[in-house]
Design a protein around this motif. Sequence first.
Motif, PDB file in Angstrom:
ATOM      1  N   MET A   1       0.838  -1.167   0.053  1.00 58.36           N
ATOM      2  CA  MET A   1       0.176  -0.141   0.144  1.00 58.36           C
ATOM      3  C   MET A   1       0.958   1.375   0.071  1.00 58.36           C
ATOM      4  N   LYS A   2       1.964   1.061   0.588  1.00 56.00           N
ATOM      5  CA  LYS A   2       2.933   2.409   0.722  1.00 56.00           C
ATOM      6  C   LYS A   2       3.559   2.630  -0.662  1.00 56.00           C
ATOM      7  N   LEU A   3       3.630   1.359  -1.592  1.00 57.01           N
ATOM      8  CA  LEU A   3       4.279   1.688  -2.685  1.00 57.01           C
ATOM      9  C   LEU A   3       3.212   2.366  -3.568  1.00 57.01           C
ATOM     10  N   LEU A   4       1.944   2.321  -3.504  1.00 59.39           N
ATOM     11  CA  LEU A   4       0.933   2.712  -4.267  1.00 59.39           C
ATOM     12  C   LEU A   4       0.937   3.946  -3.971  1.00 59.39           C
ATOM     13  N   ARG A   5       1.035   4.436  -2.828  1.00 54.40           N
ATOM     14  CA  ARG A   5       0.943   6.011  -2.364  1.00 54.40           C
ATOM     15  C   ARG A   5       2.097   6.676  -3.031  1.00 54.40           C
ATOM     16  N   VAL A   6       3.376   6.212  -2.843  1.00 54.15           N
ATOM     17  CA  VAL A   6       4.642   6.877  -2.996  1.00 54.15           C
ATOM     18  C   VAL A   6       4.582   7.017  -4.733  1.00 54.15           C
ATOM     19  N   ALA A   7       4.293   5.913  -5.510  1.00 56.40           N
ATOM     20  CA  ALA A   7       4.398   5.766  -7.022  1.00 56.40           C
ATOM     21  C   ALA A   7       3.255   6.906  -7.495  1.00 56.40           C
ATOM     22  N   SER A   8       2.261   6.896  -6.700  1.00 54.75           N
ATOM     23  CA  SER A   8       1.155   7.929  -7.180  1.00 54.75           C
ATOM     24  C   SER A   8       1.574   9.404  -6.861  1.00 54.75           C
ATOM     25  N   ILE A   9       2.229   9.626  -5.870  1.00 60.04           N
ATOM     26  CA  ILE A   9       2.889  10.874  -5.515  1.00 60.04           C
ATOM     27  C   ILE A   9       3.856  11.188  -6.566  1.00 60.04           C
ATOM     28  N   LEU A  10       4.650  10.599  -6.979  1.00 59.85           N
ATOM     29  CA  LEU A  10       5.678  10.843  -7.991  1.00 59.85           C
ATOM     30  C   LEU A  10       5.131  10.918  -9.370  1.00 59.85           C
ATOM     31  N   SER A  11       4.134  10.054  -9.723  1.00 55.75           N
ATOM     32  CA  SER A  11       3.331  10.457 -10.872  1.00 55.75           C
ATOM     33  C   SER A  11       2.500  11.586 -11.011  1.00 55.75           C
ATOM     34  N   VAL A  12       1.841  11.831  -9.997  1.00 60.57           N
ATOM     35  CA  VAL A  12       1.224  13.352 -10.177  1.00 60.57           C
ATOM     36  C   VAL A  12       2.074  14.299 -10.137  1.00 60.57           C
ATOM     37  N   LEU A  13       3.358  14.222  -9.518  1.00 59.94           N
ATOM     38  CA  LEU A  13       4.290  15.283  -9.471  1.00 59.94           C
ATOM     39  C   LEU A  13       4.788  15.454 -10.936  1.00 59.94           C
ATOM     40  N   CYS A  14       5.062  14.497 -11.501  1.00 53.97           N
ATOM     41  CA  CYS A  14       5.542  14.565 -12.884  1.00 53.97           C
ATOM     42  C   CYS A  14       4.407  15.101 -14.020  1.00 53.97           C
ATOM     43  N   THR A  15       3.226  14.884 -13.583  1.00 55.90           N
ATOM     44  CA  THR A  15       2.314  15.343 -14.390  1.00 55.90           C
ATOM     45  C   THR A  15       2.365  16.896 -14.400  1.00 55.90           C
ATOM     46  N   GLY A  16       2.613  17.586 -13.375  1.00 51.18           N
ATOM     47  CA  GLY A  16       2.670  18.988 -13.214  1.00 51.18           C
ATOM     48  C   GLY A  16       3.371  19.822 -14.149  1.00 51.18           C
ATOM     49  N   PRO A  17       4.683  19.310 -14.459  1.00 54.60           N
ATOM     50  CA  PRO A  17       5.395  20.148 -15.464  1.00 54.60           C
ATOM     51  C   PRO A  17       4.606  19.919 -17.018  1.00 54.60           C
ATOM     52  N   ILE A  18       4.308  18.788 -17.262  1.00 50.66           N
ATOM     53  CA  ILE A  18       3.446  18.487 -18.431  1.00 50.66           C
ATOM     54  C   ILE A  18       2.129  19.552 -18.751  1.00 50.66           C
ATOM     55  N   LEU A  19       1.453  19.555 -17.607  1.00 52.23           N
ATOM     56  CA  LEU A  19       0.213  20.467 -17.458  1.00 52.23           C
ATOM     57  C   LEU A  19       0.513  21.849 -17.786  1.00 52.23           C
ATOM     58  N   LEU A  20       1.621  22.233 -17.394  1.00 54.93           N
ATOM     59  CA  LEU A  20       2.149  23.758 -17.268  1.00 54.93           C
ATOM     60  C   LEU A  20       2.625  24.054 -18.666  1.00 54.93           C
ATOM     61  N   TYR A  21       3.111  22.921 -19.365  1.00 59.94           N
ATOM     62  CA  TYR A  21       3.874  23.022 -20.728  1.00 59.94           C
ATOM     63  C   TYR A  21       2.801  23.091 -21.754  1.00 59.94           C
ATOM     64  N   VAL A  22       1.608  22.190 -21.571  1.00 62.09           N
ATOM     65  CA  VAL A  22       0.792  22.002 -22.731  1.00 62.09           C
ATOM     66  C   VAL A  22      -0.457  22.878 -22.475  1.00 62.09           C
ATOM     67  N   VAL A  23      -1.043  22.967 -21.498  1.00 61.19           N
ATOM     68  CA  VAL A  23      -2.377  23.378 -21.391  1.00 61.19           C
ATOM     69  C   VAL A  23      -2.583  24.862 -21.738  1.00 61.19           C
ATOM     70  N   PRO A  24      -1.538  25.702 -21.155  1.00 58.84           N
ATOM     71  CA  PRO A  24      -1.727  27.356 -21.399  1.00 58.84           C
ATOM     72  C   PRO A  24      -1.495  27.348 -22.911  1.00 58.84           C
ATOM     73  N   PRO A  25      -0.638  27.012 -23.570  1.00 57.24           N
ATOM     74  CA  PRO A  25      -0.647  27.374 -25.048  1.00 57.24           C
ATOM     75  C   PRO A  25      -1.859  26.901 -25.993  1.00 57.24           C
ATOM     76  N   LEU A  26      -2.371  25.924 -25.562  1.00 55.80           N
ATOM     77  CA  LEU A  26      -3.544  25.246 -26.043  1.00 55.80           C
ATOM     78  C   LEU A  26      -4.782  26.112 -25.868  1.00 55.80           C
ATOM     79  N   LEU A  27      -5.071  26.222 -24.462  1.00 54.45           N
ATOM     80  CA  LEU A  27      -6.447  26.846 -24.068  1.00 54.45           C
ATOM     81  C   LEU A  27      -6.237  28.384 -23.964  1.00 54.45           C
ATOM     82  N   VAL A  28      -5.096  28.968 -23.781  1.00 51.35           N
ATOM     83  CA  VAL A  28      -5.118  30.373 -23.276  1.00 51.35           C
ATOM     84  C   VAL A  28      -4.559  31.035 -24.462  1.00 51.35           C
TER      85      VAL A  28
END
Length: 138
Positions: free
Chosen positions: A1-28
């Motif tokens: 269960m701890k591995l699920l939480r740690v891997a989920s935190i890492l994957s969500v943190l890695c999604t942040g830069p992708i979100l910041l790079y892709v969404v503003p140019p496309l939507l705004v």
Amino acid sequence: MKLLRVASILSVLCTGPILLYVVPPLLVLSGVVEVSGSVEYMVVLPTLIGLPCALTASIVGTACVLQRRTRTVASVLMTVGQLSTIVLGATIVVWALNFGTTGWELLALPFALIGGQILVAVGLFFRRRTASAVLQQP
């Protein structure tokens, strides 16, 4: 269960830069995502780290839910989010490699990753909220 939480935190943190790079140019801004020098650090590197974490979390989460070790709302949300991230990402990559492409998959891949990771982030929020509620009770 701890591995699920740690891997989920890492994957969500890695999604942040992708979100910041892709969404503003496309939507705004212009509606076009330009590939520049920062794409390696904002999209490629987080994807190379986040996808293996999402795969690990989806395997561990599925095993935990199926073996009835945990069936909390948080763990189910994290597992479903990680599975959707992997399935949507793999589907888009297979489509891009095997069929005629028009470029839609380049736009859909970040949104597929972001969509699945939003579920994971909600699951992490529920886990944090539940844990803090348990600690506050006398």
